[in-house]
Design a protein around this motif. Sequence first.
Motif, mmCIF file in Angstrom:
data_model
loop_
_atom_site.group_PDB
_atom_site.id
_atom_site.type_symbol
_atom_site.label_atom_id
_atom_site.label_comp_id
_atom_site.label_asym_id
_atom_site.label_seq_id
_atom_site.Cartn_x
_atom_site.Cartn_y
_atom_site.Cartn_z
ATOM 1 N N THR A 179 41.072 82.021 18.748
ATOM 2 C CA THR A 179 41.989 82.770 19.610
ATOM 3 C C THR A 179 41.645 84.243 19.617
ATOM 4 O O THR A 179 41.589 84.885 20.675
ATOM 5 N N ASP A 180 41.397 84.785 18.435
ATOM 6 C CA ASP A 180 41.099 86.211 18.321
ATOM 7 C C ASP A 180 39.742 86.548 18.938
ATOM 8 O O ASP A 180 39.583 87.591 19.589
ATOM 9 N N ILE A 236 46.162 92.322 19.749
ATOM 10 C CA ILE A 236 46.732 91.470 18.699
ATOM 11 C C ILE A 236 47.394 90.288 19.385
ATOM 12 O O ILE A 236 48.098 90.453 20.390
ATOM 13 N N TYR A 237 47.144 89.102 18.865
ATOM 14 C CA TYR A 237 47.834 87.913 19.373
ATOM 15 C C TYR A 237 49.076 87.744 18.514
ATOM 16 O O TYR A 237 48.974 87.533 17.294
ATOM 17 N N THR A 238 50.260 87.833 19.131
ATOM 18 C CA THR A 238 51.466 87.958 18.334
ATOM 19 C C THR A 238 52.699 87.397 19.046
ATOM 20 O O THR A 238 52.607 86.869 20.160
ATOM 21 N N ASP A 239 53.855 87.556 18.384
ATOM 22 C CA ASP A 239 55.126 87.082 18.942
ATOM 23 C C ASP A 239 56.204 88.163 18.866
ATOM 24 O O ASP A 239 57.397 87.866 18.896
ATOM 25 N N VAL A 240 55.780 89.426 18.780
ATOM 26 C CA VAL A 240 56.743 90.525 18.745
ATOM 27 C C VAL A 240 57.610 90.503 20.008
ATOM 28 O O VAL A 240 57.095 90.442 21.128
ATOM 29 N N GLY A 241 58.923 90.527 19.834
ATOM 30 C CA GLY A 241 59.828 90.544 20.972
ATOM 31 C C GLY A 241 60.080 89.202 21.620
ATOM 32 O O GLY A 241 60.855 89.109 22.586
#
Length: 345
Positions: A179-180, A236-241
């Motif tokens: 993914t990154d 960045i692969y993330t889930d912030v928010g």
Amino acid sequence: MERLKSLRCTIPASICLLAMAVAVALAGSKISIKNADDYGFAYGGEYGFAGQQSLIVTTTPDQVFSFDVASRVGGVILQAIAQPDPSSARVNISYDLALQDGHRFTITMGDETSEIPAPDWEVIPLIRFVDSGQTAAMSLLGEPKNDMEKMSWSLFGTMFIEIHPVLCDTVLGNNFIFTDAMLVAGSPGRIRDVTESFSVPIPGYTDLAKFDKEKSEQTAKKVKDKLSTGGWNTYIYTDVGVNFKFSIRKQSLEITGEPYYAFLSLDFEKKTSDLNNELTNIFRNTIMVRDLNPKIYELDRKAFQTAAILRYIKAANTETWSALVKTVSAQSPEPSMDTPRAWTR
């Protein structure tokens, strides 16, 4: 990749033969990537590289896009906590080794019960990751640790992988690496079809979706075009928010909320970080990246959603959480998969 292979000429033949012998001995118990060199992957000990390096980073939502974090973790960060629907429901989770793999985890919300349709190799590393309290899963921004790594970084732009210890040598950890690596330099390359080169099919991964080579190639061109507008130099692969919600309807677990790529512009002189909201929203609000390789992104979606539920249970029901961690502590989920030390695009 040929550039990286050229480093072999500097390594004594006896060391290469020993490494090959060790690889053969381990091959029967692990998933491998056929022609991993062609995808740019190198493993600990190859080419004179160092062994695998651990990543231990904990962030709060307001820190994820900061310079300190984004310059350290150009990778994958899972930190969200899901919320149950209804909010008053008491949530429990259990594990039954006697059941078929992929059907061993059961979640209960009030009077409703459902299995969590995921294999041990996916859920158990997530339990251990959530239990650790850390939030960064992996990064491609590791520092070169010896002279050979420094040479490869200087000549070929090799990137060095750091990974959370509980994700090392797991299928899930490798998927986060894929993914990154997918959008590095703003141009998805051959890494797009890496899932089609596993040594054997992986139940719960290979069958998640169908890889369409033509669609992937077309999507890669669209992604490259969107990312060529600039205004970013890392992501960045993330889930912030992300507001993950989960419920059980007709004995089936339903979860909403998905991770996304956040694009940032880092100024290394001023040590500042700016989130490119426009570009981030373009990718967040489309299914574009999914078409690069739907297997990779479907596993990402499931993993982030499951991790968010696990974080809720850890916070809301400590007794159940402690029992779950203890129950799976002795399990070594299969298959395993060696974690690369480095990747060269």
